[in-house]
Design a protein around this motif. Sequence first.
Motif, PDB file in Angstrom:
ATOM      1  N   ASP A  26       0.853  -1.195   0.000  1.00 16.10           N
ATOM      2  CA  ASP A  26       0.000   0.000   0.000  1.00 16.10           C
ATOM      3  C   ASP A  26       0.889   1.244   0.000  1.00 16.10           C
ATOM      4  N   PRO A  27       1.247   1.746  -1.195  1.00 18.06           N
ATOM      5  CA  PRO A  27       2.156   2.897  -1.280  1.00 18.06           C
ATOM      6  C   PRO A  27       1.628   4.162  -0.614  1.00 18.06           C
ATOM      7  N   GLY A  28       0.326   4.221  -0.355  1.00 23.77           N
ATOM      8  CA  GLY A  28      -0.256   5.419   0.234  1.00 23.77           C
ATOM      9  C   GLY A  28      -0.174   5.484   1.747  1.00 23.77           C
ATOM     10  N   LEU A  29       0.327   4.447   2.383  1.00 21.29           N
ATOM     11  CA  LEU A  29       0.397   4.444   3.842  1.00 21.29           C
ATOM     12  C   LEU A  29       1.364   5.509   4.352  1.00 21.29           C
ATOM     13  N   ARG A  30       0.961   6.200   5.413  1.00 25.66           N
ATOM     14  CA  ARG A  30       1.880   7.119   6.095  1.00 25.66           C
ATOM     15  C   ARG A  30       2.588   6.312   7.179  1.00 25.66           C
ATOM     16  N   ARG A  37      -0.020   9.437  17.150  1.00 23.01           N
ATOM     17  CA  ARG A  37      -1.265   8.680  17.027  1.00 23.01           C
ATOM     18  C   ARG A  37      -1.152   7.782  15.809  1.00 23.01           C
ATOM     19  N   ALA A  38      -1.423   6.505  15.974  1.00 27.57           N
ATOM     20  CA  ALA A  38      -1.307   5.561  14.863  1.00 27.57           C
ATOM     21  C   ALA A  38      -2.284   4.409  15.053  1.00 27.57           C
ATOM     22  N   ARG A  39      -2.933   4.018  13.961  1.00 22.05           N
ATOM     23  CA  ARG A  39      -3.878   2.892  14.040  1.00 22.05           C
ATOM     24  C   ARG A  39      -3.139   1.584  14.291  1.00 22.05           C
ATOM     25  N   ARG A  40      -1.924   1.502  13.743  1.00 23.68           N
ATOM     26  CA  ARG A  40      -1.145   0.283  13.914  1.00 23.68           C
ATOM     27  C   ARG A  40       0.259   0.644  14.395  1.00 23.68           C
ATOM     28  N   ILE A  41       0.769  -0.156  15.312  1.00 28.48           N
ATOM     29  CA  ILE A  41       2.074   0.091  15.922  1.00 28.48           C
ATOM     30  C   ILE A  41       2.899  -1.188  15.825  1.00 28.48           C
ATOM     31  N   TYR A  60       0.807 -10.170  16.192  1.00 30.32           N
ATOM     32  CA  TYR A  60      -0.068  -9.042  15.842  1.00 30.32           C
ATOM     33  C   TYR A  60      -1.418  -9.246  16.510  1.00 30.32           C
ATOM     34  N   ASP A  61      -1.847  -8.243  17.235  1.00 29.97           N
ATOM     35  CA  ASP A  61      -3.150  -8.244  17.895  1.00 29.97           C
ATOM     36  C   ASP A  61      -4.072  -7.314  17.114  1.00 29.97           C
ATOM     37  N   ARG A  62      -5.033  -7.872  16.411  1.00 27.61           N
ATOM     38  CA  ARG A  62      -5.921  -7.051  15.589  1.00 27.61           C
ATOM     39  C   ARG A  62      -6.775  -6.108  16.425  1.00 27.61           C
ATOM     40  N   VAL A  63      -7.037  -6.475  17.653  1.00 29.96           N
ATOM     41  CA  VAL A  63      -7.877  -5.628  18.510  1.00 29.96           C
ATOM     42  C   VAL A  63      -7.130  -4.366  18.910  1.00 29.96           C
ATOM     43  N   THR A  64      -5.886  -4.522  19.364  1.00 29.94           N
ATOM     44  CA  THR A  64      -5.118  -3.361  19.808  1.00 29.94           C
ATOM     45  C   THR A  64      -4.362  -2.679  18.670  1.00 29.94           C
ATOM     46  N   GLY A  65      -4.135  -3.415  17.571  1.00 25.88           N
ATOM     47  CA  GLY A  65      -3.357  -2.865  16.470  1.00 25.88           C
ATOM     48  C   GLY A  65      -1.864  -2.870  16.733  1.00 25.88           C
ATOM     49  N   ARG A  86       8.150  -9.211   5.927  1.00 23.98           N
ATOM     50  CA  ARG A  86       7.123  -9.671   4.984  1.00 23.98           C
ATOM     51  C   ARG A  86       5.904 -10.212   5.710  1.00 23.98           C
ATOM     52  N   THR A  87       6.161 -10.936   6.803  1.00 26.23           N
ATOM     53  CA  THR A  87       5.060 -11.513   7.571  1.00 26.23           C
ATOM     54  C   THR A  87       4.243 -10.421   8.255  1.00 26.23           C
ATOM     55  N   LEU A  88       4.925  -9.451   8.876  1.00 22.18           N
ATOM     56  CA  LEU A  88       4.213  -8.349   9.524  1.00 22.18           C
ATOM     57  C   LEU A  88       3.398  -7.549   8.517  1.00 22.18           C
ATOM     58  N   ALA A  89       3.942  -7.342   7.324  1.00 17.94           N
ATOM     59  CA  ALA A  89       3.190  -6.604   6.307  1.00 17.94           C
ATOM     60  C   ALA A  89       1.906  -7.339   5.940  1.00 17.94           C
ATOM     61  N   ASP A  90       1.974  -8.666   5.840  1.00 23.20           N
ATOM     62  CA  ASP A  90       0.758  -9.445   5.576  1.00 23.20           C
ATOM     63  C   ASP A  90      -0.226  -9.331   6.730  1.00 23.20           C
ATOM     64  N   LEU A  91       0.266  -9.446   7.954  1.00 23.20           N
ATOM     65  CA  LEU A  91      -0.614  -9.371   9.117  1.00 23.20           C
ATOM     66  C   LEU A  91      -1.264  -7.993   9.242  1.00 23.20           C
ATOM     67  N   LEU A  92      -0.478  -6.938   9.059  1.00 22.92           N
ATOM     68  CA  LEU A  92      -0.993  -5.581   9.235  1.00 22.92           C
ATOM     69  C   LEU A  92      -1.987  -5.200   8.152  1.00 22.92           C
ATOM     70  N   THR A  93      -1.846  -5.771   6.969  1.00 20.43           N
ATOM     71  CA  THR A  93      -2.818  -5.525   5.907  1.00 20.43           C
ATOM     72  C   THR A  93      -3.905  -6.598   5.889  1.00 20.43           C
ATOM     73  N   GLU A  94      -3.877  -7.471   6.909  1.00 19.58           N
ATOM     74  CA  GLU A  94      -4.888  -8.500   7.152  1.00 19.58           C
ATOM     75  C   GLU A  94      -5.062  -9.438   5.958  1.00 19.58           C
TER      76      GLU A  94
END
Length: 461
Positions: A61-65, A233-237, A367-372, A392-400
């Motif tokens: 996702d090239p648009g991610l900040r 502030r960040a949705r995912r950490i 990765y905890d989807r509830v807490t992000g 690579r694994t975290l990128a898959d998890l964070l983009t679900e």
Amino acid sequence: MIDPAAPRTDADYRGLSLWHGTVDDDLSPRAPLDGDDTADVAIIGAGLTGLWTAYELQKRDPGLRILLLEKEIAGFGASGRNGGWVSALFPQSTAALAQRHGREAALAMRRAMIGTVDEVGRVIAEEGIDAGFAKGGTVVFARSENQWRDARAEVERAAGFGVDHLELWGAERVRAAGALGAVFDPACARVHPAQLVRSLARIVERRGAIIREGTTVRSWSPGEVLTDGGRVRARRIVVALEGYAAAVAQTRRRVLPLYSLMIGTEPLPSSVWEEIGIEHGQTFSDGRHLVIYGQRTADDRLAFGGRGARYHFGSAIDPSYDRVEAVFEHLVATVRELFPSIGELPVTHRWGGPLGVPRDWHASVQYDRVTGIASAGGYVGDGLSTTNLAGRTLADLLTEEETPLTRLPWVGHRSPSWEPEPLRFLGANAGLVAMTAADREERLTGRGSLIARAMAPLIGH
């Protein structure tokens, strides 16, 4: 040594290691965080785990900040100071993974690690990173009858799993003093680690990621990271601190910072390399219990390291611990023992640093989807390639995304916490003494060490 209270300069960081001293990059720190900010993904730590994660997220996702928060500079820690092995090594053996997670899961993890060596090489080539990547495999010398028995057994075990392609070399193929043979593993490459990590930092920055250096993270909670320069502030950490997690209250007992030290020489003549039989791209070690590791650098230096530095009470991390003269002397003596023909060793660099050891010696991605909140680490010194797999694994998890990577057995694994002090201090240093004693026991008896056998379940073997 860097004064923790003084402003940092390029010159301060040049002295961190051979790699920092020879990297083709300006090591002057980037601007710190100065006020509150927001991001889609905040990454704590700009080492290889954090940078590979940013790199892979940008592909998806090239648009991610993406905002990376780093206390020192990108590649300051183990990512920039390690032995330069892009290997398929994982802290837990395949047999231990099979016992814990089942055979198929263990084989999937092994295939992923072997594939990661080539993946790192592919990215380096694709991005034009000049990091001296050369895949020449690793040679593990067997220098006693017991090590030779262990070598044959290792090759036999690997054949039983059918994934690795280990070779057993006879004495005629190796030049280390007293070697009866060696195990050759083709799944390993040499690299200049600081060139890799610093190049990745520039790449993700060009693609829009923001790296704030000189920024100390105090704590994090769902949706927020608190630093000495403001709140993010960040949705995912993503928590990517490795050994330095021990310096943060929230993760102090999640990892133990174990120090590994290295020496580097001036470039050696080609005649010396021919004499000792180490080719470009090859890394090397031997079968002792107290780990050693070496490589022939792209500019023909010998970079050589090993364990042996003690653990410090309270998981303390300090620049003074990076240099222990007794360990450096031991490393010089070990090289001369391995390769007597080198003669006087022209050492130009001495350095070290902490790596992260989880209580069960099992690296993990979470990765905890509830807490992000996500994290990865616990590589026990095997992180140069494992960080790429983690990213690579975290990128898959964070983009679900559900992928084969997100089903690997290290995903969701949670290691127990280390014991409180003084038990942690006593146990960690007892382990160091035990491995040293195990090597001495084998030299004296000519048999497999009973001490090492007792320790094996504690370190994933």
